[in-house]
Design an enzyme around this catalytic site. Structure first.
Site, PDB file in Angstrom:
ATOM      1  N   HIS A 134      71.698  28.056  90.618  1.00 55.62           N
ATOM      2  CA  HIS A 134      71.462  28.751  89.340  1.00 55.62           C
ATOM      3  C   HIS A 134      72.742  29.062  88.583  1.00 55.62           C
ATOM      4  O   HIS A 134      72.763  29.975  87.752  1.00 55.62           O
ATOM      5  CB  HIS A 134      70.675  30.060  89.549  1.00 55.62           C
ATOM      6  CG  HIS A 134      69.237  29.867  89.969  1.00 55.62           C
ATOM      7  ND1 HIS A 134      68.860  29.332  91.167  1.00 55.62           N
ATOM      8  CD2 HIS A 134      68.076  30.161  89.325  1.00 55.62           C
ATOM      9  CE1 HIS A 134      67.539  29.315  91.262  1.00 55.62           C
ATOM     10  NE2 HIS A 134      67.034  29.797  90.153  1.00 55.62           N
ATOM     11  N   GLU A 137      54.934  28.439  91.837  1.00 56.68           N
ATOM     12  CA  GLU A 137      54.883  29.145  90.535  1.00 56.68           C
ATOM     13  C   GLU A 137      54.628  28.139  89.411  1.00 56.68           C
ATOM     14  O   GLU A 137      55.289  28.158  88.376  1.00 56.68           O
ATOM     15  CB  GLU A 137      56.193  29.899  90.294  1.00 56.68           C
ATOM     16  CG  GLU A 137      56.573  30.823  91.454  1.00 56.68           C
ATOM     17  CD  GLU A 137      57.837  31.628  91.207  1.00 56.68           C
ATOM     18  OE1 GLU A 137      57.760  32.858  91.274  1.00 56.68           O
ATOM     19  OE2 GLU A 137      58.897  31.030  90.935  1.00 56.68           O
ATOM     20  N   CYS A 192      57.631  35.919  82.778  1.00 55.80           N
ATOM     21  CA  CYS A 192      58.714  35.096  82.226  1.00 55.80           C
ATOM     22  C   CYS A 192      58.183  33.798  81.602  1.00 55.80           C
ATOM     23  O   CYS A 192      58.803  33.261  80.683  1.00 55.80           O
ATOM     24  CB  CYS A 192      59.737  34.751  83.305  1.00 55.80           C
ATOM     25  SG  CYS A 192      60.790  36.139  83.761  1.00 55.80           S
ATOM     26  N   CYS A 238      63.770  38.795  87.656  1.00 57.49           N
ATOM     27  CA  CYS A 238      63.915  38.044  86.411  1.00 57.49           C
ATOM     28  C   CYS A 238      63.097  38.645  85.278  1.00 57.49           C
ATOM     29  O   CYS A 238      63.517  38.650  84.117  1.00 57.49           O
ATOM     30  CB  CYS A 238      63.516  36.584  86.614  1.00 57.49           C
ATOM     31  SG  CYS A 238      61.908  36.351  87.401  1.00 57.49           S
TER      32      CYS A 238
END
Lengths: 641, 641
Positions: free
Chosen positions: B147, B311, B329, B405
């Site tokens: 990331h 997800e 998100c 997040c």
């Protein structure tokens, strides 16, 4: 005094367990046979293809190599998951039962060769688990994930199978040394470890080992593992206590939850403990849990486990068709649990459950060829399903998995299917499952030998020809499945969901005929099962049916099909199709999906619903046989017109 | 020449991008305000509670500590996930937009203090990401999971927000040094890395940085990242290429797939690239993908992502209510993508999408208090749902997450909501979203200043009072939502799903009234959405409604409720309830579930269905407001009688 075994066969323990509470007695190895039909075909490919290829897969995937390295016969590093040994143990169990079905030199030689590897790999103090040994993981340092006791549990079951099926005691010697090591290591004593394995199965294995050896300490340790669970004993990582069945004590739980395979393996092991220790409270708790599972958390196929995430049971009535998990191993564990509950209670519904799981949720896990497997068994696959996800049925059956728990689990279950057919109890023989073959039971007063003649499950007539009978009165108890309204025994009505009991003096030459109505039927779900609202499932006899793409006429897409519940159902045996199946036909229509111009799947209730299109005949095949023509659209629950 | 920003505000780039293809121009910071109503209340708690508590959470969870250690101001080891810095960046962006909404010394001081930490932590060559730095992970050695570019993308966005909102350039300096480092590191050049980040977002950040600085290399690198994706460039581990949006090139894809947040962030970044480079082909592909998502893979709440596992987006029409994921998100990313498509196409349906996502799928992610969050936003919670699973709505909203997040992502979105209200374009002002407040737009010929007077979404009357107008003819374009059949502008019929355009010479004192019909309505889904067959959803204006347990009469259990679609719907504003909401009432009945004695949820279609019980009035509240009275049973889709 004889007892229950996980594979449905038995030999008495060296010392009887005086407080055992078994109502029904399993038959011994070889006392029942299956000579033809679906299960025989399944067993034949299991023997001729799956078991030999399984041994090759174990070589290819590194499982055997791990043992060779641990045994000092090779060099290198461990390959595969931490629980790689368990696949070997399951294969050994399958090979043993298969040898009992029909002895074969090669089959025995292979077993003994692998057994010798295990013996050579075993540590001096009895510890054995090749991957942790080779990776130098400190013993029992990560029991939530290391699966060391899980592997041992499968080894114990394999060892008991080997001695019962072949008479060889080599693996039993390994098992006893490992079990003794565990007895010394785990418990409440000074310096002992107060821990349990993250993945149950050792409980069943230890009780089996107790039955075979009579060593009470094994039963006591199994009970200790069962009692310790649910107290938050697992220092969970990655998942909460629910996942590990560690949130509520087994004897206090009222339902099943968490990882489905772990949960039902634990339940089956707890049932073993309850039976062998005469623990009525524990048994009653397990009965409550089983009822809850059956009422709220089981697919119509018998499949168990609704969620991919955590491979877990869902909330009550959360039974999605497309994303159902229904792991093949969970169906196997479900059968094992139901079998123990059947032995302990004698209730027909547990035998019904075994039938439903075996014919549907379990058998769908293996291809007709015997060598291609499903890990996950949903009740729906859409036409345009993604095939990228690991384990997804959308990419079709696979010959092995990185996590290969299911294939050898299927092998050992198929190899021991005859064990589930019948039990004996004093002067009584209970027939629980029907397949053409023979049942030979030692009853009070002598042997009862039956030849079972039937084309079940394609046909409902089951003729029992008495070939030998005891001297005195004998009771023959025949399960009448709960679905079999209108069943008869010798022409007299029999009550569905019970055992029809015939008590008389039987003689060679007698015939008893059980007739089960095989008219196809439509099943609906309680409205709380949101996933299948407005749908019906087709069933026929013990089989759940599915619409699969290749059978639909004129290119009608499975996703577009609707069924007319007022229409008549018809059936036809198709010897050429899928190894020989009875297809069911229904009336229906095609209702196309939204057109390409649609911007959303939602519309006002005041707008017209899509009109039903042309009428079509729907053709359904047994669910177990799906995906043998490549992965194509399939659905068990069909929306109604 | 001005351009698009992820948060809906803008300043022109230092150098105009000559080939940009923006149809609509965002307003600048402060040109639109929201003075009352739902969004104002949301913004107020965001400022007074969420943002201050967010800073405390960043301290408590270790995110700031990581930066202090990296800056040499503290000692210790990195804490938290590898992407911990990104939460800090998102908080900085939120604080910046909030400062623009209303300056405050403390808010500025906090931002600059954290900015100084980042500057001090930055390596001499520009690299910056505290957790990999502290853990001594070799730079960019594990981009599928590290990331590092994801964190940078959020830093870029925060830096642009800071300079636009506060005029401070400190974070922009950090961003430019980091972006220059990336430009030197990634690409097809000799010695450069040909890799992309497993989690997109850097694409949007780089384009924003290009817009602010005019440095073309940032746009080029964003384009490079977009073009490289879908070629199997990610050496996937843990997941296949679908998960990472790396199976098909962006310009060749026809739908969305894989991890939902990653997918929509990538799409939004690709839209930025398409807009700034005038890439009509890429834009057309994104339009196709968006349409596919909207038609087949979006919840009625606007929620995105059907699967917990990965997800991820599901298969077409796989939209389970109970196990829907619909990560908060993902709704935010969906809004960002739709915003860019709106700017590039001017199509009303993208503004409709933004409204649907903001009012429902997004807003449900945060409590009325502003400080309790949902990660996952399903459309159903059963009465007896398990609460053990991490992230499960069954355990209620949470004040923070290990993977945090969502909370700061919500903060930055709420802080910049005014940016989505309107755009300008030559002599035209487009009003996309309606909230009481002001809009001040520099148009050809002068400034158009409107005061928006409305109680939307509780009421449908939107009065636009002209306070200042340009000299010449001006076009006022008012979005008429697709759901608003029967809408009028100044009494004249307006077509739902388009912009009503008024072209005239406006003068101070003029009033234009848009009237949207707020009659509650029932929505059904295409039959292919298996999860909601036989159900309707209640909608009113832009709001999707839900039955929640506390509002039902006489203890009627939500799971048992059925709705009578023939019955009239009524509504009532309840100032006392959930911060002030309009409830919708419907006629229905209670249909109890299977009784305790039921052994299975399945029955023959010939057996009687459970009878509808007593009639009840169902009371629905806006979906966004659920779970503010603890986690209780809830359902959006209600089975019909």
């Amino acid at each position: 005094m004889t007892t229950v075994t996980p594979s449905g066969t038995t030999r008495g323990p060296a010392e009887p367990s005086s407080d055992a509470r078994v109502l029904l007695r399993p038959l011994a190895v070889g006392q029942a046979t299956i000579d033809a039909g679906l299960w025989r075909r399944t067993a034949d490919v299991n023997r001729s293809a799956a078991i030999p290829e399984g041994l090759e897969q174990l070589a290819k995937a590194g499982n055997l190599r791990n043992l060779e390295i641990a045994a000092g016969e090779a060099e290198g590093e461990a390959i595969g998951p931490i629980f790689a040994d368990s696949d070997v143990h399951k294969w050994l169990e399958a090979a043993a039962w298969e040898y009992a079905r029909e002895p074969d030199e090669q089959l025995l030689a292979d077993q003994l060769r692998v057994t010798a590897l295990l013996a050579a790999a075993q540590a001096d103090d009895g510890y054995l688990d090749s991957v942790p040994m080779l990776r130098k993981v400190p013993r029992y340092s990560d029991l939530p994930w290391s699966h060391e006791l899980y592997c041992a549990g499968h080894l114990f079951q394999a060892a008991v199978a080997q001695v019962r099926a072949t008479g060889h005691r080599e693996l039993l010697d390994v098992a006893v040394r490992l079990a003794d090591h565990q007895v010394a290591t785990f418990g409440d004593g000074e310096g002992q470890l107060r821990e349990v394995d993250g993945h149950p199965v050792v409980e069943m294995g230890l009780v089996e080992l107790y039955r075979e050896t009579g060593t009470r300490a094994y039963l006591d340790l199994a009970r200790w593992f069962v009692e310790a669970r649910g107290t938050g004993i697992i220092e969970a990582h990655g998942h909460g206590p629910t996942y590990y069945s560690d949130r509520v004590r087994v004897r206090e739980a009222t339902t099943v939850e968490g990882h489905a395979v772990r949960a039902v393996y634990l339940s089956a092991g707890a049932a073993d403990v309850a039976i062998e220790t005469g623990d009525a409270e524990l048994l009653a708790a397990l009965d409550t849990q089983y009822r809850s599972m059956e009422r709220e958390k089981q697919y119509v196929t018998g499949g168990l486990g609704s969620r991919w995430e955590g491979e877990a049971f869902g909330d009550p009535y959360e039974l999605p068709t497309d994303r159902g998990y229904a792991e093949t191993c969970a169906a196997i564990g479900g059968v094992q649990w139901a079998w123990r509950m059947l032995l302990a209670t004698g209730e027909a519904r547990y035998a019904d459950q075994i039938e439903r799981m075996l014919f549907n949720g379990f058998l769908a896990g293996v291809s007709l060829s015997g060598t291609e497997y499903f890990y996950v068994n949903p009740l729906q696959l859409r036409s345009d399903a993604h095939a990228d996800e690991n384990r997804s049925p959308a990419h079709g059956r696979r010959s092995w998995f990185d996590c290969a728990c299911c294939p050898p689990n299927i092998m050992r279950t198929v190899s021991s299917l005859t064990g589930y057919l019948a039990t004996a109890d004093g002067p009584s023989l209970q027939l629980h499952q029907y397949a053409p073959g023979t049942v030979t039971a030692p009853l009070d007063g002598g042997t009862l030998r039956l030849r079972v003649e039937t084309r079940y499950p394609d046909e409902g007539r089951i003729a029992l020809h008495v070939e030998e009978a005891p001297d005195g009165e004998t009771t023959l108890a025949l399960r009448v499945p709960a679905w079999a309204d209108g069943a008869t025994v010798d022409g007299e009505p029999a009550t569905a969901g019970t055992y029809a009991r015939l008590t008389r003096r039987f003689a060679a030459g007698d015939t008893v005929v059980l007739d089960l109505p095989m008219t196809p039927r439509l099943t609906v779900a309680d409205p709380r099962v949101d996933a299948v609202r407005g749908c019906v499932a087709i069933e026929r006899g013990p089989l759940v049916y599915a619409l699969e793409q290749p059978d639909q006429e004129d290119g009608a897409v499975v996703d577009d099909l609707r069924i007319d519940v007022a229409g008549a159902l018809s059936d036809e045996f198709r010897p050429d199709l899928l190894g020989g199946v009875t297809v069911v036909r229904a009336r229906g229509a095609v209702v196309p999906g939204p057109d390409e111009e649609a911007t959303t799947p939602y519309r006002s209730v005041t707008e017209a619903a899509p009109a039903a299109g042309r009428e079509v005949t729907l053709t359904a095949v047994p669910y177990y046989a799906w995906a043998n023509r490549g992965p194509q659209a399939m659905r068990v629950w069909v929306p109604t017109l």
